[in-house]
Design a protein around this motif. Sequence first.
Motif, PDB file in Angstrom:
ATOM      1  N   GLU A 164     108.631 -62.914  21.147  1.00 35.08           N
ATOM      2  CA  GLU A 164     107.264 -62.788  20.654  1.00 35.08           C
ATOM      3  C   GLU A 164     107.000 -61.222  21.094  1.00 35.08           C
ATOM      4  OE1 GLU A 164     105.305 -66.808  22.385  1.00 35.08           O
ATOM      5  OE2 GLU A 164     104.692 -65.152  23.446  1.00 35.08           O
ATOM      6  N   THR A 174     109.022 -59.341  18.189  1.00 31.97           N
ATOM      7  CA  THR A 174     108.669 -59.796  16.962  1.00 31.97           C
ATOM      8  C   THR A 174     107.367 -58.896  16.448  1.00 31.97           C
ATOM      9  OG1 THR A 174     109.249 -62.118  16.890  1.00 31.97           O
ATOM     10  CG2 THR A 174     107.623 -61.622  15.423  1.00 31.97           C
ATOM     11  N   ALA A 175     106.315 -59.005  17.601  1.00 32.38           N
ATOM     12  CA  ALA A 175     105.208 -58.194  17.363  1.00 32.38           C
ATOM     13  C   ALA A 175     105.514 -56.474  17.161  1.00 32.38           C
ATOM     14  CB  ALA A 175     104.452 -58.415  18.578  1.00 32.38           C
ATOM     15  N   GLU A 231     108.235 -55.293  16.160  1.00 30.11           N
ATOM     16  CA  GLU A 231     109.375 -55.042  14.680  1.00 30.11           C
ATOM     17  C   GLU A 231     108.304 -55.076  13.424  1.00 30.11           C
ATOM     18  OE1 GLU A 231     112.688 -57.175  14.089  1.00 30.11           O
ATOM     19  OE2 GLU A 231     113.799 -56.039  15.513  1.00 30.11           O
ATOM     20  N   CYS A 232     107.283 -56.064  13.763  1.00 32.01           N
ATOM     21  CA  CYS A 232     106.181 -56.089  12.595  1.00 32.01           C
ATOM     22  C   CYS A 232     105.630 -54.781  12.474  1.00 32.01           C
ATOM     23  CB  CYS A 232     105.340 -57.582  12.543  1.00 32.01           C
ATOM     24  SG  CYS A 232     106.342 -58.950  12.274  1.00 32.01           S
ATOM     25  N   ALA A 257     105.735 -56.938   6.867  1.00 33.61           N
ATOM     26  CA  ALA A 257     105.220 -57.479   8.318  1.00 33.61           C
ATOM     27  C   ALA A 257     105.719 -58.982   8.539  1.00 33.61           C
ATOM     28  CB  ALA A 257     103.952 -56.898   8.918  1.00 33.61           C
ATOM     29  N   GLN A 258     105.043 -59.494   7.198  1.00 35.10           N
ATOM     30  CA  GLN A 258     105.348 -61.075   7.063  1.00 35.10           C
ATOM     31  C   GLN A 258     106.499 -61.518   6.906  1.00 35.10           C
ATOM     32  OE1 GLN A 258     103.084 -63.214   7.585  1.00 35.10           O
ATOM     33  NE2 GLN A 258     104.166 -65.257   7.224  1.00 35.10           N
ATOM     34  N   ASN A 316     109.314 -59.843   8.149  1.00 40.31           N
ATOM     35  CA  ASN A 316     109.851 -59.719   9.354  1.00 40.31           C
ATOM     36  C   ASN A 316     109.542 -60.868  10.473  1.00 40.31           C
ATOM     37  OD1 ASN A 316     111.542 -57.877  10.998  1.00 40.31           O
ATOM     38  ND2 ASN A 316     109.941 -58.162  12.483  1.00 40.31           N
ATOM     39  N   ARG A 317     108.078 -61.237  10.287  1.00 44.02           N
ATOM     40  CA  ARG A 317     107.685 -62.201  11.374  1.00 44.02           C
ATOM     41  C   ARG A 317     108.250 -63.462  11.096  1.00 44.02           C
ATOM     42  NH1 ARG A 317     103.266 -61.239  10.796  1.00 44.02           N
ATOM     43  NH2 ARG A 317     102.736 -60.042  12.517  1.00 44.02           N
ATOM     44  N   GLU A 318     108.453 -63.827   9.777  1.00 41.43           N
ATOM     45  CA  GLU A 318     109.102 -65.044   9.375  1.00 41.43           C
ATOM     46  C   GLU A 318     110.572 -65.198   9.928  1.00 41.43           C
ATOM     47  OE1 GLU A 318     108.409 -65.698   5.426  1.00 41.43           O
ATOM     48  OE2 GLU A 318     106.147 -66.274   5.779  1.00 41.43           O
ATOM     49  N   ARG A 364     111.996 -63.323  12.229  1.00 38.63           N
ATOM     50  CA  ARG A 364     112.208 -63.306  13.644  1.00 38.63           C
ATOM     51  C   ARG A 364     111.752 -64.575  14.227  1.00 38.63           C
ATOM     52  NH1 ARG A 364     115.706 -60.434  16.720  1.00 38.63           N
ATOM     53  NH2 ARG A 364     115.147 -58.275  16.732  1.00 38.63           N
ATOM     54  N   GLU A 365     110.591 -65.376  13.755  1.00 35.26           N
ATOM     55  CA  GLU A 365     110.461 -66.732  14.335  1.00 35.26           C
ATOM     56  C   GLU A 365     111.395 -67.519  13.913  1.00 35.26           C
ATOM     57  OE1 GLU A 365     106.594 -66.965  12.532  1.00 35.26           O
ATOM     58  OE2 GLU A 365     105.276 -65.808  14.268  1.00 35.26           O
TER      59      GLU A 365
END
Length: 224
Positions: free
Chosen positions: A85, A88-89, A91-92, A198-199, A201-203, A205-206
């Motif tokens: 978490e 991810t935050a 890196e975004c 950001a989106q 990268n978030r997807e 990493r999640e």
Amino acid sequence: MTQPNPSASMVDTAYEMIRRRILDNVWPPGHRALEQEVALALGMSRTPVREALVRLENDGLVEVVPRHGVRVLPVSPTDMREIYEILTALECMAAEIVARRKPSDAELQPLIQATADMDQALAEDNLNAWAAADERFHAALIELSGNRQLAATVWNYWDRAHRARMFSLRLRPKPVNSTQEHTALVDRLRDGDAAGAAQVNREHRERASRELLVIFEQFKLAQM
């Protein structure tokens, strides 16, 4: 001219040697050793080893137990969820910073090359090379942000995330999606699309986080 400090150099060497053993799971979670045993394994005196162990304890990789040596700390599912978490935050945020700058292809070349190396490694079924290229990609993204405080925070968690990833590397599905996701991220960065970068990268990493946590559940692991 300031002369190099030999003892400082020995501490750095001891630190890197112990750290590499932990990250590569040569010394797995729960591994215990007396300070003298570590010194003998490294072919060093106990003084630089002791200082190196204190640094590794600050990194969250080991616990130094007075008169009982050192214990390699495990990583629990809760640890990994929280670490992912945080990463991810951050890196975004890094992706947004880079995209707003609309980087040139020259600036993006380390990310492009790392992605190409990942593709090549998968074609050769070389998961170790794939993992190394994947880490180069994410490290280059952080460095490209130019935010030193953000980078310092990421590096604080980097080793623990690396250890869990390497532990699970051959237990997870073949990482065929990562190169496409990296390519999509590079495209967003080049276009200056901060929200899109950001989106993506978030997807990315999640998804990786979910796959890792499934390993914990599937193999009934309380820690790794």
